[in-house]
Design an enzyme around this catalytic site. Structure first.
Site, mmCIF file in Angstrom:
data_model
loop_
_atom_site.group_PDB
_atom_site.id
_atom_site.type_symbol
_atom_site.label_atom_id
_atom_site.label_comp_id
_atom_site.label_asym_id
_atom_site.label_seq_id
_atom_site.Cartn_x
_atom_site.Cartn_y
_atom_site.Cartn_z
ATOM 1 N N ASP A 1 40.464 36.758 33.191
ATOM 2 C CA ASP A 1 39.356 36.438 34.097
ATOM 3 C C ASP A 1 38.991 34.948 34.067
ATOM 4 O O ASP A 1 37.821 34.585 33.842
ATOM 5 C CB ASP A 1 38.103 37.247 33.722
ATOM 6 N N GLU B 1 35.966 43.699 42.881
ATOM 7 C CA GLU B 1 35.342 42.898 41.810
ATOM 8 C C GLU B 1 35.894 41.475 41.878
ATOM 9 O O GLU B 1 36.619 41.133 42.800
ATOM 10 C CB GLU B 1 35.621 43.523 40.432
HETATM 11 O O1 FUB Z 1 37.786 41.742 31.947
HETATM 12 C C1 FUB Z 1 36.993 42.864 32.229
HETATM 13 C C2 FUB Z 1 36.977 43.162 33.683
HETATM 14 O O2 FUB Z 1 38.298 43.365 34.144
HETATM 15 C C3 FUB Z 1 36.454 42.049 34.557
HETATM 16 O O3 FUB Z 1 35.075 41.882 34.529
HETATM 17 C C4 FUB Z 1 37.029 42.475 35.854
HETATM 18 O O4 FUB Z 1 36.964 41.530 36.864
HETATM 19 C C5 FUB Z 1 38.441 42.831 35.450
HETATM 20 O O5 FUB Z 1 39.265 41.705 35.385
#
Ligand code: FUB
Length: 339
Positions: free
Chosen positions: A32, A239
Site C-alpha cells: 500500500d 478501496e
Molecule cells: O493492507 C491492508 C489492506 O489491503 C489495505 O488497506 C487495502 O487497500 C488492501 O491493500
C-alpha cells in the site's frame, strides 16, 4: 470472472512471471505505498506486512499489521532507506487491531501521518499522528478523526494549499456498514443493478486534525454521465483511493478489489464528479492491488505492490515502482507488472 481467475492462476505460477521491477526493500514485507516528495526527496508511507498466522478470509483478518516503517529515496533508481519504526499500534491509545494503508501530508511545519485501524469495538476509524520529521517517530492524537470511518485515507494537497482526504473501502474495509450514515454491522452492499457505494472525501481543517466539512460522496460516472453500478465489478470502487493532478485535471484512482485492477477517473474539481477512463495497472500477484502516483524530478511514477517476493502469499507483499505515462490527450498508459 476472467480477471479473478487469471490472478489466482498467476499467484500459483509466479515463477513464470517476470516482474518489471524489484521490491524496494527485501528485509521486511511492505504494501500500500503512498509516495510523496518532501524537500526534494521521495518518501514512501507503506503498510508493514507480517505473518500473524491468521487464516485468510473476506474480511481481511490475515492483514494484522502492527507498525509502520517509512522508506526514503534520493532517486528512483538509487538506494532505499528503511527509517525504522515510525509508529507502533501500542502507542495509539484507541487502537484495537489491523494497522492498514496509511498516507502522509505536510503543513504547518509539521508532518502528519494518517492511518486506518480498528478501534476497540472492531470498527475501522482513521487516525492522525504528528512529527517534526517526514520519517517520524510520529505521535498519535488521543482519539480518531471525528466523523471518520472505514479505511485507506489518501490526502491530496491542492495547488491552493487546501488538503482533501479521500477514504473508504468495501468488504473488510466496512464501507457498506455506513450506508445509513451510522454504523450497522448488518448493512450490506447495494444490489448489482443499484448505484455502487461511493468513496468519500472531506476537506481537512487548517490544523490538519479534523474534517472541515461534512463527508461527501465521490461520484464516479461512466462516459454517459451515469453512476457506476454495484454489479460492475471491473470498474466500481472497492478501496485504495488516490488523487493526483495533471494538466489542471483531477485524477481519482482506486482498486476494483475482487477484479484486482487499479483504474482511474478524471474530473474538474477535487470533489468530482469523476468520469471513468480505464485501467492503470493490471492485476498483480496476490489478491490486493494498491498504488500511488507521484511526480518526481519531472517524471511521473506509479508505486504499487505485489506478492512475488513471498511466493504469492497475499498478506506478504512488497512495494515497487515503475514509470507512468500520461499520453498527450491526458489518458494514462496501462501498466502490466510482468513481462
Ligand atoms: O493492507 C491492508 C489492506 O489491503 C489495505 O488497506 C487495502 O487497500 C488492501 O491493500
Amino acid at each position: 470472472s476472467a480477471a479473478t481467475d487469471s490472478v489466482h492462476t498467476a499467484s500459483t505460477k509466479e515463477d513464470s512471471l517476470n516482474p518489471i521491477s524489484d521490491p524496494l526493500v527485501t528485509d521486511i514485507y511492505t504494501a500500500d505505498p503512498s509516495a510523496h516528495v518532501f524537500n526534494g526527496k521521495l518518501y514512501i508511507y507503506p503498510s508493514h506486512d507480517i505473518e500473524a498466522g491468521i487464516p485468510q478470509n473476506d474480511n481481511g483478518d490475515h492483514f494484522d499489521m502492527r507498525d509502520y516503517h517509512i522508506l526514503s529515496m534520493d532517486s528512483v533508481s538509487g538506494s532505499v532507506k528503511d527509517n525504522g519504526i515510525a509508529l507502533n499500534i501500542k502507542d495509539i491509545p484507541w487502537a484495537g487491531r489491523q494497522l492498514w494503508a496509511p498516507d502522509a501530508a505536510y503543513a504547518n511545519k509539521t508532518y502528519y501521518l494518517y492511518f486506518p485501524v480498528k478501534d476497540k469495538q472492531d470498527i475501522f476509524r482513521i487516525g492522525v499522528a504528528k512529527s517534526d520529521s517526514p520519517t517520524g517517530p510520529f505521535k498519535a492524537e488521543p482519539t480518531p478523526i471525528e466523523g471518520s470511518f472505514s479505511i485507506d485515507p489518501a490526502v491530496f494537497a491542492d495547488s491552493d494549499g487546501k488538503h482533501y482526504m479521500y477514504f473508504g473501502g468495501i468488504w473488510g474495509g466496512q464501507l457498506q456498514r455506513w450506508r445509513s450514515g451510522k454504523y450497522d454491522v448488518n448493512s450490506k452492499e447495494p444490489d448489482s443493478n443499484e448505484v455502487a457505494l461511493s468513496p468519500k472525501v472531506a476537506r481537512l481543517s487548517k490544523d490538519m486534525l479534523h474534517f472541515d466539512e461534512k463527508v461527501r460522496d465521490v461520484q464516479i460516472l461512466d462516459k454517459d454521465g451515469k453512476p457506476l453500478l454495484a454489479g460492475d465489478h471491473n470498474r466500481r470502487f472497492f478501496e485504495a483511493s488516490w488523487l493526483h493532478k495533471y494538466d489542471g485535471k483531477y485524477y481519482f484512482s482506486y482498486s476494483t478489489g475482487d477484479t484486482h485492477y487499479i483504474v482511474y477517473a478524471i474530473g474538474d474539481s477535487p470533489y468530482g464528479p469523476f468520469t471513468y477512463q480505464g485501467v492503470i495497472l493490471k492485476p498483480v500477484i496476490g489478491w490486493t492491488n494498491h498504488h500511488s502516483i507521484v511526480q518526481f524530478k519531472g517524471k511521473w511514477y506509479l508505486f504499487y505492490h505485489d506478492s512475488s517476493l513471498s511466493g504469492g502469499k497475499t498478506h506478504l507483499r512488497s512495494v515497487k515502482v515503475t514509470e507512468l505515462t500520461h499520453r498527450p490527450n491526458g489518458t494514462i498508459e496501462t501498466v502490466s507488472a510482468y513481462k
